[in-house]
Design a protein around this motif. Structure first.
Motif, short mmCIF file in Angstrom:
data_model
loop_
_atom_site.label_atom_id
_atom_site.label_comp_id
_atom_site.label_asym_id
_atom_site.label_seq_id
_atom_site.Cartn_x
_atom_site.Cartn_y
_atom_site.Cartn_z
N ALA A 85 12.94 10.54 -1.22
CA ALA A 85 13.51 10.99 -2.48
C ALA A 85 12.81 10.28 -3.63
O ALA A 85 12.63 9.07 -3.60
CB ALA A 85 15.01 10.67 -2.52
N PRO A 86 12.38 11.04 -4.65
CA PRO A 86 11.67 10.40 -5.76
C PRO A 86 12.61 9.50 -6.56
O PRO A 86 13.79 9.80 -6.73
CB PRO A 86 11.19 11.59 -6.59
N VAL A 87 12.05 8.40 -7.03
CA VAL A 87 12.81 7.49 -7.88
C VAL A 87 12.76 8.04 -9.30
O VAL A 87 11.67 8.40 -9.79
CB VAL A 87 12.22 6.07 -7.83
N PRO A 88 13.89 8.12 -10.00
CA PRO A 88 13.87 8.66 -11.38
C PRO A 88 12.90 7.89 -12.28
O PRO A 88 12.75 6.68 -12.16
CB PRO A 88 15.32 8.47 -11.84
N GLY A 89 12.29 8.62 -13.18
CA GLY A 89 11.28 8.04 -14.06
C GLY A 89 11.78 6.89 -14.91
O GLY A 89 11.04 5.95 -15.20
N CYS A 130 11.12 1.78 -5.60
CA CYS A 130 10.56 2.04 -6.93
C CYS A 130 9.13 1.51 -7.02
O CYS A 130 8.20 2.21 -7.46
CB CYS A 130 11.45 1.37 -7.97
N LEU A 131 8.93 0.29 -6.57
CA LEU A 131 7.59 -0.31 -6.61
C LEU A 131 6.61 0.43 -5.69
O LEU A 131 5.44 0.62 -6.03
CB LEU A 131 7.67 -1.78 -6.22
N ARG A 132 7.10 0.84 -4.52
CA ARG A 132 6.21 1.57 -3.59
C ARG A 132 5.80 2.92 -4.16
O ARG A 132 4.69 3.39 -3.92
CB ARG A 132 6.91 1.74 -2.24
N GLN A 133 6.71 3.55 -4.92
CA GLN A 133 6.34 4.82 -5.56
C GLN A 133 5.34 4.57 -6.69
O GLN A 133 4.41 5.36 -6.89
CB GLN A 133 7.60 5.49 -6.12
N MET A 134 5.51 3.48 -7.42
CA MET A 134 4.61 3.14 -8.51
C MET A 134 3.23 2.74 -8.01
O MET A 134 2.23 2.95 -8.69
CB MET A 134 5.20 2.00 -9.34
N ARG A 135 3.18 2.14 -6.80
CA ARG A 135 1.92 1.61 -6.26
C ARG A 135 1.70 2.12 -4.83
O ARG A 135 1.76 1.35 -3.88
CB ARG A 135 1.97 0.09 -6.28
N PRO A 136 1.46 3.42 -4.68
CA PRO A 136 1.34 3.99 -3.32
C PRO A 136 0.18 3.41 -2.53
O PRO A 136 0.18 3.47 -1.30
CB PRO A 136 1.14 5.49 -3.59
N GLN A 137 -0.81 2.85 -3.21
CA GLN A 137 -1.95 2.27 -2.50
C GLN A 137 -1.61 0.93 -1.85
O GLN A 137 -2.35 0.46 -0.97
CB GLN A 137 -3.14 2.09 -3.47
N GLU A 138 -0.51 0.32 -2.25
CA GLU A 138 -0.11 -0.97 -1.68
C GLU A 138 0.88 -0.72 -0.55
O GLU A 138 2.06 -0.46 -0.78
CB GLU A 138 0.50 -1.87 -2.76
#
Length: 320
Positions: A85-89, A130-138
């Motif tokens: 589920a996407p985290v709200p902006g 939230c952080l994983r969505q912001m930084r998918p490469q990590e």
């Protein structure tokens, strides 16, 4: 290596051997990462039922994986969408603004009140999602420790398994200095510098998690010192010597001075004062972290009070 970044859902049981890179992670976080598209409720239900096993034995969600562990993963179905589920902006924007420290192995975030540190128990997301969505490469972002959903302040997130293991070692040996600011009801006594009372988790009938002082509970110690005194309240600094759930909140209540804005551990006096002040949240803020990481040096971080808490203090500072 447990080459399980994109583990498919198959009809058979999978056996994964944990390598050094994945050691130190909580089992539930590891499963949530490798089982993309599998509903969280399915994973936690499987953990409760013992479907996921480590070295052929039942384990809890919070078990820390060790190098060489053999993890049994049962057949699981992915959700139809196959995506979390996407985290709200508004949360990702807020978290981005609140990153107060960053190096190659560590992030420290000034977590806002109202955001859980992780999803689960009816929540689709939290700070770590939230952080994983912001930084998918990590791919290896992991929580080092936790804060209650309603508590604001500093939370550490490891970017590397080696840093996660080192910080857990420091936490276990009481080498991380964590300080909180709390606003309590009443006049905190000058002589009361420590509360030592064993704590026991107790789930009430509604399913809400509560903690209480009990002789059979785990040893729990919190140091307190008054920072600013008001007519009806006291701003205190709290340093948890042990790290129990809701420790500061329950110890303050046990001493007779509940935190303002606390819906779980209050009394009529603190509830009335909270209402008078117009305080809409728990007044508890993790304001400082100090520790030394081997090979990196001293880390000292502070986070100021959020504006809503600061404005509550300004109200108290005004003469009656």
């Amino acid at each position: 290596m447990a080459s399980s970044q994109h583990l498919p859902a198959t009809p058979g049981v999978q056996l994964l051997t944990i390598d050094a890179d994945d050691a130190g992670q909580r089992l539930d976080n590891f499963l949530l990462r490798i089982l993309k598209g599998v509903p969280k409720t399915r994973i936690y239900r499987g953990l409760r039922k013992g479907e996921f096993r480590v070295n052929k034995g039942r384990v809890k969600a919070e078990y820390r994986l060790q190098a060489g562990d053999v993890l049994r993963v049962p057949p699981v179905r992915t959700a139809e969408e196959g995506a979390p589920a996407p985290v709200p902006g508004y949360w990702t924007e807020e978290v981005a603004r609140r990153i107060v420290y960053e190096d190659d192995g560590l992030l420290i975030i000034n977590k806002p009140s109202g955001l859980a540190v992780h999803g689960g128990s009816g929540l689709n997301y939290g700070l770590i999602e939230c952080l994983r969505q912001m930084r998918p490469q990590e791919r290896r972002l992991e929580l080092v420790h936790r804060l209650d959903r309603d508590t604001s302040g500093l939370v550490m997130v490891a970017r590397k398994p080696a840093v996660l293991r080192e910080l857990h070692k420091l936490l276990r040996t009481d080498k991380v200095d964590k300080r909180y600011l709390a606003l309590v009801s009443g006049k905190w006594p000058r002589r009361l510098s420590m509360v030592e009372a064993p704590l026991e988790k107790n789930v009430v009938q509604s399913g809400e998690r509560m903690v209480r002082v009990a002789k059979e509970g785990k040893r729990s110690v919190t140091e307190f010192s008054a920072q600013e005194r008001f007519t009806r309240a006291t701003l205190v600094e709290a340093k948890p010597v042990t790290g129990r759930t809701h420790q500061i909140r329950v110890h303050a209540q046990h001493a007779g001075y509940p935190l303002l804005g606390d819906p779980k551990y209050s009394d009529p006096k603190s509830e009335a004062l909270t209402a008078d002040l117009g305080l809409k949240r728990l007044f508890l803020h993790a304001r400082s972290l100090r520790f030394t990481l081997p090979g990196q040096g001293r880390v000292e971080v502070q986070a100021p009070l959020d504006p809503d808490l600061e404005s509550t203090l300004e109200v108290l500072r005004k003469p009656l």
